[in-house]
Design a protein around this motif. Structure first.
Motif, PDB file in Angstrom:
ATOM      1  N   GLU A  20      26.582  36.188  47.754  1.00 38.91           N
ATOM      2  CA  GLU A  20      27.030  35.102  46.884  1.00 38.91           C
ATOM      3  C   GLU A  20      26.635  35.290  45.421  1.00 38.91           C
ATOM      4  N   ASP A  21      25.857  36.319  45.133  1.00 37.87           N
ATOM      5  CA  ASP A  21      25.550  36.659  43.743  1.00 37.87           C
ATOM      6  C   ASP A  21      26.652  37.502  43.105  1.00 37.87           C
ATOM      7  N   THR A  22      27.616  37.913  43.898  1.00 34.25           N
ATOM      8  CA  THR A  22      28.732  38.707  43.376  1.00 34.25           C
ATOM      9  C   THR A  22      29.484  37.921  42.314  1.00 34.25           C
ATOM     10  N   ALA A  23      29.595  38.496  41.124  1.00 29.31           N
ATOM     11  CA  ALA A  23      30.225  37.812  39.992  1.00 29.31           C
ATOM     12  C   ALA A  23      30.232  38.749  38.784  1.00 29.31           C
ATOM     13  N   VAL A  24      30.923  38.328  37.755  1.00 30.38           N
ATOM     14  CA  VAL A  24      30.795  38.950  36.445  1.00 30.38           C
ATOM     15  C   VAL A  24      29.723  38.182  35.687  1.00 30.38           C
TER      16      VAL A  24
END
Length: 116
Positions: free
Chosen positions: A91-95
């Motif tokens: 859930e830390d996946t992001a730009v």
């Protein structure tokens, strides 16, 4: 206008770590040292989220979603802010982006992908 360049993203497995960098330009040492700098992230289909803040005199603040896992720090002579990320989760996946507070122009961000 201050400009920010983010770097250090990548792909890691859950539980892994990354260290992001945010380099500022077009700002004096004094101005940078007295500024509040934020890290944000934006996951696909979601709004941009403020996750960490560094202010003068060592003041820091974190969103509950990253507290205890992420650490924000700054090197004023280098005009650089860091985000050390431990225990990464999918859930830390992001730009990830950095910016001053109030915001200046947005940089390109750096992609963080956490998957097995």
């Amino acid at each position: 206008q201050v400009q920010f360049v983010e770097s250090g993203g990548g792909s890691v497995q859950p539980g892994g770590s990354l260290r992001l960098s945010c380099a500022a330009s077009r700002v004096s040492f004094i101005a940078f040292s007295n500024s509040i700098i934020d890290w944000y992230r934006q996951a696909p289909g979601k709004e941009r989220e403020l996750i960490a803040t560094t202010a003068p005199y060592g003041v820091t603040n974190y969103a509950d979603s990253v507290k205890g896992r992420f650490t924000i720090s700054r090197d004023n002579p280098k005009r650089t802010v860091y985000l050390q990320m431990l225990g990464l989760k999918p859930e830390d996946t992001a730009v990830y982006y950095c910016n001053s507070s109030p915001p200046s122009g947005w940089g390109q961000g750096t992609q963080v992908t956490v998957s097995s």
